[in-house]
Structure formats: C-alpha cells, structure tokens
Design an enzyme around this catalytic site. Structure first.
Site, PDB file in Angstrom:
ATOM      1  N   SER A  44      46.915   0.472  14.922  1.00 35.15           N
ATOM      2  CA  SER A  44      47.335   0.858  16.262  1.00 35.15           C
ATOM      3  C   SER A  44      47.846  -0.364  17.017  1.00 35.15           C
ATOM      4  O   SER A  44      47.660  -1.507  16.598  1.00 35.15           O
ATOM      5  CB  SER A  44      46.151   1.451  17.022  1.00 35.15           C
ATOM      6  N   LEU A  67      46.792  -4.401  16.510  1.00 33.04           N
ATOM      7  CA  LEU A  67      47.777  -5.454  16.253  1.00 33.04           C
ATOM      8  C   LEU A  67      47.842  -6.453  17.404  1.00 33.04           C
ATOM      9  O   LEU A  67      48.049  -7.653  17.177  1.00 33.04           O
ATOM     10  CB  LEU A  67      49.150  -4.835  16.004  1.00 33.04           C
ATOM     11  N   ARG A 106      45.399   1.592   6.928  1.00 29.95           N
ATOM     12  CA  ARG A 106      45.260   2.768   6.065  1.00 29.95           C
ATOM     13  C   ARG A 106      46.614   3.287   5.602  1.00 29.95           C
ATOM     14  O   ARG A 106      46.789   3.659   4.453  1.00 29.95           O
ATOM     15  CB  ARG A 106      44.506   3.873   6.800  1.00 29.95           C
ATOM     16  N   ARG A 117      52.012   3.870  14.289  1.00 31.02           N
ATOM     17  CA  ARG A 117      52.433   5.265  14.161  1.00 31.02           C
ATOM     18  C   ARG A 117      52.888   5.792  15.528  1.00 31.02           C
ATOM     19  O   ARG A 117      52.244   5.563  16.544  1.00 31.02           O
ATOM     20  CB  ARG A 117      51.281   6.119  13.635  1.00 31.02           C
ATOM     21  N   ARG A 170      41.586   6.369  20.095  1.00 30.11           N
ATOM     22  CA  ARG A 170      40.740   6.559  21.264  1.00 30.11           C
ATOM     23  C   ARG A 170      40.417   8.044  21.430  1.00 30.11           C
ATOM     24  O   ARG A 170      41.225   8.910  21.094  1.00 30.11           O
ATOM     25  CB  ARG A 170      41.419   6.011  22.525  1.00 30.11           C
ATOM     26  N   ASP A 179      44.479   9.252  30.460  1.00 24.68           N
ATOM     27  CA  ASP A 179      44.258   9.242  29.014  1.00 24.68           C
ATOM     28  C   ASP A 179      43.426  10.424  28.523  1.00 24.68           C
ATOM     29  O   ASP A 179      43.491  10.771  27.338  1.00 24.68           O
ATOM     30  CB  ASP A 179      43.549   7.947  28.604  1.00 24.68           C
ATOM     31  N   THR A 235      48.620   2.979  31.719  1.00 24.74           N
ATOM     32  CA  THR A 235      48.116   2.874  33.085  1.00 24.74           C
ATOM     33  C   THR A 235      49.109   3.356  34.144  1.00 24.74           C
ATOM     34  O   THR A 235      48.741   4.148  35.014  1.00 24.74           O
ATOM     35  CB  THR A 235      47.697   1.419  33.367  1.00 24.74           C
ATOM     36  N   HIS A 248      73.720 -14.345  31.867  1.00 24.38           N
ATOM     37  CA  HIS A 248      73.859 -15.298  30.768  1.00 24.38           C
ATOM     38  C   HIS A 248      73.227 -16.639  31.135  1.00 24.38           C
ATOM     39  O   HIS A 248      73.381 -17.110  32.259  1.00 24.38           O
ATOM     40  CB  HIS A 248      75.342 -15.511  30.466  1.00 24.38           C
TER      41      HIS A 248
END
Length: 689
Positions: free
Chosen positions: A395, A399, A417, A422, A486, A526, A535, A664
């Site tokens: 997840s 990472l 896994r 994902r 989660r 969530d 958030t 630039h």
C-alpha cells in the site's frame, strides 16, 4: 442494482437558465423521455445527467429525464454488458443470461428506423449510456433510439436548442448545479434532544463538520475518544491525519529528503566542500558519506509539533462554540448514545442528528504472532530506534514508511503479496518500485508472512522478531510494520442497535450523499464506503454536509478528480483516471497517452541523482480531447499537481494543457510540454533545457 428511477432534480436559481425562449420553438410537439444510466463517481455521467435535467426543467412539457445511477463502475458494467440485475427484459432480469441491457436494446432496434443507433449502442461500453424510450421503466423493449455517451448527449441537447448553439452563448444548462437528494430526517428547531448535531470522531472531517454547523447556528458537540492501538499507542484530538498519518509522515519524509540532499546534493553545489576535499577528488565533487541520524530527536520534535496542534484544535473548538467531550459513544437508538469516559463511567447523550466520522484503523496482521507487528499508529512515536525493518504490504502507507525509513539510513525490506500501489497507475507504480530498489530498499515479492516469533537476547531481554515467509524463507528484524489496509473503526459503535449494516469486508458504512439508511444518522470520511481515504475529502464532505443540514445548501460533495500524492522517495502526484482504468472504461481506440521522461534541473549536478528520471503522462479521451488523467513522478509532486487539479475539475482539454505557458525552469513545466504519444514509439526522453 441502480437506485429507483427518478427524475433528476437540479437547482434552477441561476439566472442563466432563464435565457431560453419559447419551448415550442426548440423541441418537437411530442414529449421525449430520455434515460441516462451511469455510475455515481463518473464525471461524464454527472455532466450528461446535469445538462439533460436542466433542459427538462426549461421544457417540462417536452422532455422528461429518468436517471439510473449505479453505485460502482462494476455494477454498471454488469448491468450494461453482462446481464446482471435489471440487465434485460422482465423475463431475464436478474438471470444469468450473460446478455446485458445494451445488447438486448441493440437487438430490438434491428429493422427499425433507428437501427443504426442500435449498431452504435452495441459498441458502447463506457458511462453514461443514454437513450430515448417510450416509457420510464428500465426495459430495453421500450428503447426507441440510442443517443450515445456524454458528448453525443450534449450534442443531442444542442440540436434541440438551436438558439443556444451560437459561438458566443454557452448553453445555460452547463451552469446547472446538482442537488443532493436526501431523505427527510424530521429535524425540527424545537426538538427535545441535547444537541442539534452530535459528531462521533474528532478527526479532520468531524472537526470541519462540527465547526461549520456551529457557525450556521447549530448546537454541536464532538465526542472523541482514542482507543489504544494493539501496541499501546495513543494520541490527542485531531484524528489520524494529524497524529499518526499525513503530518508525521510528511515530516519524516522531509527528514529523508534532507538526509539524501546532504549526501547527494550539497557537495555538488559546493556546500561544505574544503580545499582538501577538492584536491582529494582531483578537482571533482563527490557524494558525502552518510550522516549520523538521531531517531530520538526526530520523534521528539515530531511529537512536540503534534501536541501543539492537538492543543490548537481544542482551543479552536471552544472559540467556534463546539462542545468537546472526551467520551466513547455507542448507539442505543437513532437519537441516543451511551457514553463511556476513560474511568469507565457511563452516561447518555441525545441529538437530533448524529454524524459518524470515526475514520479507520490499520488492519491487523492475521498470521501466528501477528500481534508482534506494529502499524502506522505506532511508528511515528516509537520509543526506540526501529533498526532493521520489515514493511508488510504494498500500500502507499507501507511504501511511504519504507521510503522515509530507508532515507534516514535504516535497513528496509518490503514484503509484497501481489502488486505495488493497487488502484494507482500501473506504469507509475512500477517506476516507483524501480526507484525504491535503486535507493537500497529490498523487496520480497509474491510472499506473505506466515509466522512471527519474538526471540530473546542472551541476557533475557527482548531481541529480534523472526519472520517466516510463505516461500519458506526465515529472516530476523528489529521492527515489523504492517500496512496491509485499513478497516472502518465501527466495531464498538453499536450500529446493530440502529439497524445499520457495514460492509463485512472493511467494516465501512454505505451511504447516499453521506446519509445512511437511518435518515438522521450521517457518515463522512474514511469510514464511509466508497470514499477516498484522504483528509481534504473528509474536510470538504463535512463542510458540504453541514451546509445542507443547517445552511439551506443543496450542493453535494464532488468526489470527482481529487488530487493525491504518494510521498515515496520518488514522489507521485496524480489526478483523474489511471491509464489502465481509462483503457478499460473507454476502450483503447478512444484513448491517447502522452508521456515524457525528464531529469529535474536540481538533480543535474549530481552524478548519482542524474541516474534517475522524473516522468509524467496525460491520459486523453480522443473523441472529446478531454484530459482524463494526469500523472507526475518527481520532486514536489503535491505542489506540482494541486493546480492541475483545478484545471481538471473544470474540464481541461489537452489543447488547454499544451497552450498553457509553463514556468521555466520547473518540473511542472514538463506537463505543459507533453507531445509524444505512446503509440508513436518515439523516444519520450526530454532534451535541451
């Protein structure tokens, strides 16, 4: 199955909607019934439904709109293509015929005056799916003509309103504002309850909703009670983001960036370089040796900053006239909660409306000895140096933790896994993985831990954790951190007492416009099924809900085109569709991908840095030239992507993007100079300045 058929309601207060002239001049004498089907999070579906609904408001005797809204892309495609619930005529609905609504309708249109539209329908697989019908039922036998997707439907509307098609007058239907169609909850000013609104959860979303409601005159209280993590970690007011999420994560990510900058950048800019060092390296610059790092100092300063934020939140609630209660709440009935304080004392509290904003908690490791692993609830306040670390999961949390731990010098392994990140763009995820490997992070792929055992040192003190993997490997680590997903923090809410069922897979609560199946109980953030775990999404949803409940607003939360950034060592900013999802949704023939590799200017003086590259790409819908998705890998990804998110929300085309004059020299400029398509086979590496 989709929601019940309803004529869509839209806010018609905009003066722009009065610009149209006589209905009889614009539409034919017969009444048209137009059906719009799609899934709730699809922007093209929302746009098409909004436009035709606005047109029906202006010509109510000439046009009726029926919407069929599916909860997800999968449910929509099951109905449209594969013949799931409501997928065919009455005799086949709910059957396993394997033939969807689309093909039934196309077959029935054969040998009719609109047979060509049937052939067109058979090739259509994206959202929305719009058609004319002789009735309001979801019956392919009633289809009289297939209109098309979003662009075709907008063109159909323009053809019915020729006076609007001039170059200087935009169709006023585009200005219509969608309404959140909510079930009445029987709230009244003279209700007998303690509060107008009771918020369960003092995280970002709950606090935002409570303060907005109080500002609109509501009597509001917030219940917030932090249950310790399995490892015993607790924290203060503010929820996951402030205490064990975004804030400490970003600070530790910054520590990693600074450490990397010290090693790879500073000497090449002449900082800290002595004459002796120049002579030793024959007049050339060289990377610094790794610096010493104090985990204790980092965690102390991070936690001090967080405690300051906790205090400010409490002060802010008091100043905004929101009552803060450090209590755990459990439903007794739809208006009553049993409360428990930290000493176990119980009480009761009532409210006319209740908002669930309890968020989620890390999903625990289920293998033998899984209780030995810590999670993101624990790592930011860990009272010892983490040492050699195993991060379990691919997840973004796993990472990101692996990235900042390696960045401050730890030995880090990631157990994966299946695939990295994902749900994100596959190409970008793979580039992130390659970069992390180059930084010295080890990956154990296609394995899961099957057993964790705590070893003892020779003096009897706790030692390392021995991990056995599914491939038979056995290794020892000082810290095992699990980040495999989660779960909604709903197990102790007593939802069974109010007949609210959660998704058994993730314990999250289904809702429609943040309203649960119990009309006076709402949910945001969530813990809401299908809500992005971000958030700012919870904050915006909370404010929008409070404005609807207490401020007379009808505007729903817009979950489309939400920007996000993954703070891995090579940062990843994204908004909109991934390439994979766009191809699946619209078909390869309708998608063009522009891409580019580049070396950020600030990396160009360091030979070690110069071995890495940034990357960006735009996913474009060929028929409309709309940008469906933007992706960026490089420094300051969050800062780069934020402004592009606004452009995406207002329907940016690829021409809009490339006609934007870039700043630039910046890495954000690289997005505005995209020109090479993937299918061209040309080299996508940038050249020149």
């Amino acid at each position: 199955s989709p929601r019940p058929n309803n004529t869509i309601e839209y806010n018609t207060t905009d003066e722009s909607l009065t610009a149209m002239s006589s209905p009889s001049a614009a539409l034919s004498s017969t009444k048209s019934i137009i059906h719009v089907a799609g899934y709730s999070s699809c922007g093209f579906y929302r746009r098409a439904a909004s436009v035709v609904a606005s047109l029906s408001l202006l010509f109510p005797s000439k046009l009726q709109v029926v919407e069929h809204e599916f909860p997800s892309r999968e449910a929509y495609r099951e109905w449209l293509i594969h013949g799931g619930s409501n997928g065919g005529p009455p005799s086949l609905r709910g059957s396993s015929s394997g033939v969807g609504f689309r093909d039934h309708a196309a077959k029935l249109l054969e040998n009719t005056p609109t047979a060509s539209s049937g052939a067109k329908a058979k090739q259509h697989s994206s959202s929305p799916f719009c058609w004319l019908s002789s009735g309001t039922d979801l019956d392919p036998a009633a289809v009289t003509e297939f209109i098309g997707g979003c662009d075709d439907t907008l063109e159909w509307c323009r053809s019915r309103c020729p006076q609007l098609s001039g170059p200087s007058t935009p169709p006023p239907a585009f200005f219509a504002k969608p309404i959140a169609k909510m079930t009445p909850d029987d709230h009244a000013p003279n209700h007998p309850y303690d509060y107008d609104l009771l918020v369960l959860g003092g995280g970002s979303g709950g606090l935002a909703a409570s303060k907005e409601a109080a500002a609109l005159g509501a009597k509001v209280a917030v219940l917030d009670y932090v249950k310790p993590s399995p490892a015993g970690s607790t924290w203060g007011l503010g929820g996951t983001c402030v205490n064990v999420g975004c804030i400490p994560k970003k600070l530790m990510h910054q520590a990693a960036l600074l450490n990397l900058g010290y090693k790879l950048d500073l000497p090449h800019y002449g900082i800290g370089v002595t004459a002796e060092m120049v002579e030793k390296n024959y007049g050339m610059s060289a990377d610094n040796e790794p610096a010493e790092h104090s985990w204790e100092m980092l965690t102390t300063n991070v936690q001090n900053h967080i405690r300051g934020l906790n205090f400010k939140y409490r002060v802010d609630l008091r100043e905004k006239n929101v009552i803060y209660l450090n209590l755990l709440g459990k439903f007794v009935d739809p208006h009553t909660l049993e409360t428990t304080d930290k000493k176990g004392n119980k009480g009761k509290i009532t409210a006319s409306r209740i908002l669930i904003a309890v968020g989620g908690r890390p999903t625990p490791l289920s293998c033998e000895g899984g209780e030995l692993a810590i999670s993101s609830d624990d790592i930011f306040s860990l009272d010892r140096d983490p040492g050699k670390v195993l991060c379990i999961g691919a997840s973004y949390i796993s990472l990101e933790c692996a990235g900042f731990l390696r960045g401050i010098g730890k030995d880090v392994t990631v157990a994966v896994r299946s695939i990295l990140l994902r749900g994100f763009d596959r190409e970008c995820a793979e580039l992130i993985g390659e970069h992390m490997k180059s930084e010295g992070i080890k990956f154990k792929e296609e394995v899961v831990p099957t057993k964790l055992v705590k070893l003892e040192n020779g003096d009897g003190s706790n030692g390392k954790i021995q991990v056995t993997f599914s491939n038979g490997d056995v290794e020892e680590y000082d810290t095992v951190l699990t980040a495999i997903g989660r779960t909604g923090d709903t197990s102790q809410l007593g939802l069974e007492n109010v007949n609210i069922a959660v998704n058994p897979q993730n314990s999250k609560i289904p809702a429609n416009y943040e309203q649960t199946c119990v009309p006076n109980i709402y949910v945001i953030g969530d813990v809401m099924e299908g809500c992005p775990e971000l958030t700012p999404v919870a904050i915006h949803a909370g404010k929008a809900l409070s404005r609807r409940l207490f401020g007379g607003s009808t505007l729903p939360m817009d979950y489309r085109n939400v920007c996000t950034t993954v703070f891995t060592p090579l940062e990843y900013g994204t908004v909109g569709y991934s390439e994979d999802d766009a191809l699946a949704e619209f078909g390869e023939e309708n998608i063009q991908v522009y891409h580019k590799y580049f070396i950020p200017l600030e990396w160009s003086l360091s030979q070690s840095r110069g071995e890495h590259q940034g990357f960006t790409k735009a996913i474009v819908h060929k028929p409309s030239n709309k940008v469906l998705g933007l992706h960026y890998l490089g420094p300051n990804a969050g800062e780069v992507m934020q402004g592009f998110g606004t452009a995406m929300k207002v329907g940016m085309t690829f021409e809009d993007l490339t006609e934007t004059v870039g700043i630039h020299p910046t890495t954000a400029e690289e997005i505005t100079t995209l020109s090479i398509t993937k299918d061209s086979g040309e080299d996508a590496k940038a050249s020149g300045c």
